[in-house]
Design a protein around this motif. Structure first.
Motif, mmCIF file in Angstrom:
data_model
loop_
_atom_site.group_PDB
_atom_site.id
_atom_site.type_symbol
_atom_site.label_atom_id
_atom_site.label_comp_id
_atom_site.label_asym_id
_atom_site.label_seq_id
_atom_site.Cartn_x
_atom_site.Cartn_y
_atom_site.Cartn_z
ATOM 1 N N ASN A 39 -2.676 5.830 -12.827
ATOM 2 C CA ASN A 39 -2.708 5.249 -11.492
ATOM 3 C C ASN A 39 -2.987 3.754 -11.567
ATOM 4 O OD1 ASN A 39 -2.430 5.597 -8.738
ATOM 5 N ND2 ASN A 39 -4.630 5.809 -8.430
ATOM 6 N N ASP A 71 -3.233 2.199 -4.025
ATOM 7 C CA ASP A 71 -3.828 3.080 -3.031
ATOM 8 C C ASP A 71 -5.164 2.618 -2.482
ATOM 9 O OD1 ASP A 71 -5.367 3.565 -5.192
ATOM 10 O OD2 ASP A 71 -4.820 5.661 -5.424
ATOM 11 N N GLY A 103 3.060 2.527 -9.325
ATOM 12 C CA GLY A 103 2.947 3.427 -8.184
ATOM 13 C C GLY A 103 4.084 3.444 -7.184
ATOM 14 N N ARG A 110 5.853 6.471 -10.412
ATOM 15 C CA ARG A 110 4.772 7.313 -9.926
ATOM 16 C C ARG A 110 4.887 8.691 -10.552
ATOM 17 N NH1 ARG A 110 3.592 7.498 -3.666
ATOM 18 N NH2 ARG A 110 2.487 5.573 -4.040
ATOM 19 N N ARG A 157 0.832 -1.198 0.000
ATOM 20 C CA ARG A 157 0.000 0.000 0.000
ATOM 21 C C ARG A 157 0.865 1.245 0.000
ATOM 22 N NH1 ARG A 157 -5.169 -0.205 1.965
ATOM 23 N NH2 ARG A 157 -5.114 2.013 1.483
ATOM 24 N N GLU A 158 0.225 2.397 -0.240
ATOM 25 C CA GLU A 158 0.964 3.655 -0.305
ATOM 26 C C GLU A 158 1.391 4.129 1.087
ATOM 27 O OE1 GLU A 158 -2.190 3.430 -0.164
ATOM 28 O OE2 GLU A 158 -3.055 5.159 0.843
ATOM 29 N N THR A 202 -0.441 10.982 -9.998
ATOM 30 C CA THR A 202 -0.799 9.800 -9.211
ATOM 31 C C THR A 202 -0.266 9.918 -7.793
ATOM 32 O OG1 THR A 202 1.144 8.655 -10.060
ATOM 33 C CG2 THR A 202 -0.914 8.273 -11.177
ATOM 34 N N SER A 206 -2.845 9.024 -4.892
ATOM 35 C CA SER A 206 -2.708 7.860 -4.025
ATOM 36 C C SER A 206 -2.392 8.215 -2.579
ATOM 37 C CB SER A 206 -1.674 6.889 -4.579
ATOM 38 O OG SER A 206 -0.461 7.541 -4.789
ATOM 39 N N GLU A 207 -1.779 9.366 -2.308
ATOM 40 C CA GLU A 207 -1.380 9.580 -0.920
ATOM 41 C C GLU A 207 -2.168 10.654 -0.172
ATOM 42 O OE1 GLU A 207 2.819 9.748 -0.267
ATOM 43 O OE2 GLU A 207 3.110 7.807 -1.210
#
Lengths: 288, 302
Positions: free
Chosen positions: B235, A194, B240, B252, A167-168, B256, B260-261
């Motif tokens: 994405n 994500d 990623g 990444r 995961r991120e 993205t 994603s974060e």
């Protein structure tokens, strides 16, 4: 006159637009649930303060939102300072409840903190279905995620590269996984996705892949690996045998029965059906 | 008298409505710019400009966090550049085919098809990339890196997949803008070229395309803008992880990174994500200024 009116109207409209866009901007900054303290007709009024584990943010946010809806007179404030800091604030008496995403240490118990396990967080290691390896040792799992082992044949499987999926940064699942496996910041991910769904889908469709998700998210598109011979099941987790799990503790200073009525109401809400639903909804296991 | 006054009211009302609409657009641009600068600059102070922009390590949640976004910036630049290099020749030749070569009936089929390509939502491109492109890439990756123990296998989610998806996504923009500027080239030019003995292909490449140059460039720049700003499709196919932008690395992009974060980031991590947004915004601004300049040149030419 007309002209003036039009001008005022234009100014008003522009101002409204401005406010609107500012509000939109502000919205992304803080997502704290806004509960107005109505207080009419409810018995409980006041403030409950919690502090501690950042991993418990999702649970605390959901629980406090739900609790405040049921008790509009009560404000719940949660600070995410980390497990140890939370227990420390509890012992010092600056908060009502200290959150810890681990069992309490002896020293903490001696200083008066009482361990109330409200939920259990479990993480399953998932593999692509055709993978012949079904059991991993903790050491093997560590080696896979740190990049020491890169092919399944080294672990008794077929000659297939290992695709390490995670995961991120900032994800609670990733934080818990790395913490429990003691591989914080040492992981060498081939893919950082994500969402839980994305990890599941990617592992299901990529031969040789390995990933981790919350236990409740595992479905039959992937196989769930057992760890040191212990399968990732709710029974094994509640029995404390499965390694990738941790308790979510809401510690109090002294037994719950000794607390003020607000804190007692908080815990009885957690015990209630609604509270238990909240726990299940955020993907956690109910303690037995 | 009365009629005239009534007319006047309608006129002024209309005028104000138009002004308000214009103000909304300008206000939106200004407030976004202001907000991005306000939110994006603090991280330069907390992390340091050099460490942030030229650091290669991205470990925002580590004990000692590192916030280097160089690889992310490079990925965006390389990904966009490569997709434009692939997409533009294909798009340009498609435009030439549509306007100069094909007979009308075939063009009547191809043109709507290209336009449909533009209407497909990016998530669909991502989905197809995920289901079709990534497995092929993984097979390719296994072949190429069969004897290379140091390579980390990504399961086909890599830079190359992202580039291919982006190249297809910018096609319609390039085709449509180029085609309309090519068909706007006066027929006299073609006729003159043919009259002095040039073949049809010579005419296309030596006369028509140069004459439509600024329009084609506009299409290219619009394509760059689209590729740079795309998030969803990438994405889904790019893997990623923050890595050097090599074809078979999981990468990444700026977009993205935000997607994603942003969900769980807090503190400095969050500030840095706003800076990433600011960097992306600056890139898009540059692209747009180039576009404006091209358009101005185009009108001056006429």
């Amino acid at each position: 006159m007309k002209r003036k009116f039009m001008k005022t109207a234009a100014v008003c409209m522009a101002a409204m637009m401005m406010l609107g866009s500012l509000a939109a901007c502000g919205g992304s900054e803080s997502e704290a649930p806004e509960e107005t303290a109505g207080g009419n007709g409810t018995e409980l009024t006041g403030n409950i303060s919690l502090a501690g584990s950042t991993s418990m943010e999702k649970l605390c946010e959901a629980m406090s939102e739900s609790f405040m809806q049921a008790n509009p007179g009560v404000t719940v404030t949660v600070e995410y300072t980390g497990s140890s800091a939370g227990i420390e604030s509890l012992v010092q008496g600056s908060v009502d409840i200290g959150n810890a995403s681990r069992g309490l240490e002896d020293g903490e118990k001696e200083s008066g903190a009482v361990e109330n396990i409200v939920a259990i967080d479990g993480i399953a290691v998932i593999l692509e279905k055709s993978n012949e390896v079904a059991d991993l040792t903790t050491e093997q799992l560590t080696d896979i995620y740190t990049g020491k082992v890169t092919n399944w044949k080294e672990l008794g499987g077929k000659d297939e590269a290992i695709v390490v999926i995670g995961r991120e940064a900032g994800s609670g699942t990733r934080g818990a996984f790395e913490e429990l496996l003691e591989v914080e910041d040492a992981c060498n991910y081939a893919q950082e996705l994500d969402s839980t769904g994305a990890v599941l889908a990617k592992v299901a469709s990529t031969p040789g892949s390995i990933g981790y998700v919350s236990l409740d998210a595992v479905d039959d598109t992937v196989t769930s690996a057992s760890l040191d011979g212990v399968a990732a099941t709710e029974e094994n987790i509640t029995a404390g045998e499965y390694k990738l799990s941790r308790p979510f503790v809401m510690a109090t200073k002294g037994e719950i029965a000794e607390q003020n009525e607000l804190v007692q109401a908080w815990f009885s809400y957690i015990e209630s059906e609604e509270g238990q639903n909240v726990i299940s909804k955020v993907g956690l296991i109910l303690p037995q | 008298m009365k009629k005239k006054a009534k007319l006047n009211i309608v006129e002024t009302t209309a005028k104000y409505i138009f002004t308000i609409c214009a103000v909304i657009a300008i206000f939106a641009v200004c407030s976004i710019t202001f907000y991005m600068i306000l939110k994006g600059t603090p991280a330069f102070k907390t992390v340091g400009v050099l460490d942030l922009l030229f650091g290669t390590e991205w470990q925002p949640t580590a004990e000692e966090p590192k916030y280097g976004i160089l690889f992310i910036i490079l990925s965006s630049i390389v990904g966009t550049g490569a997709s434009v290099l692939i997409g533009v020749p294909i798009g340009l030749l498609t435009a030439v085919f549509l306007t100069e070569v094909s007979d009308k009936r075939l063009a009547a089929v191809v043109h709507p098809a290209v336009e449909l390509l533009a209407a497909i939502p990016s998530v669909i491109y991502g989905l197809l990339g995920l289901m079709l492109l990534n497995p092929v890439m993984y097979q390719l990756e296994k072949l190429i890196f069969a004897n290379s123990p140091s390579h980390q296998f990504t399961g086909g989610s890599n830079m190359l997949s992202a580039i291919i998806v982006l190249a297809i996504m910018i096609l319609p923009t390039v085709v449509n803008v180029s085609a309309s500027s090519i068909s706007a080239v006066p027929n006299e030019l073609r006729a003159a070229s043919l009259a002095v003995g040039a073949s049809k292909i010579q005419t296309i490449f030596k006369v028509t395309i140069p004459a439509a140059k600024s329009g084609i460039m506009t299409g290219v720049v619009l394509g760059i803008g689209r590729a740079l700003g795309e998030a969803m499709a990438i994405n889904m196919v790019a893997g990623g992880s923050v890595n050097l932008p090599l074809p078979f690395n999981s990468v990444r992009f700026l977009t993205t990174q935000l997607v994603s974060e942003m969900g769980y980031a807090e503190g400095t991590h969050r500030e840095v994500l706003f800076t990433v947004g600011l960097v992306l915004y600056v890139f898009i601004m540059i692209v747009n200024f180039v576009l404006l300049k091209l358009r101005r040149e185009a009108t001056e030419d006429e």
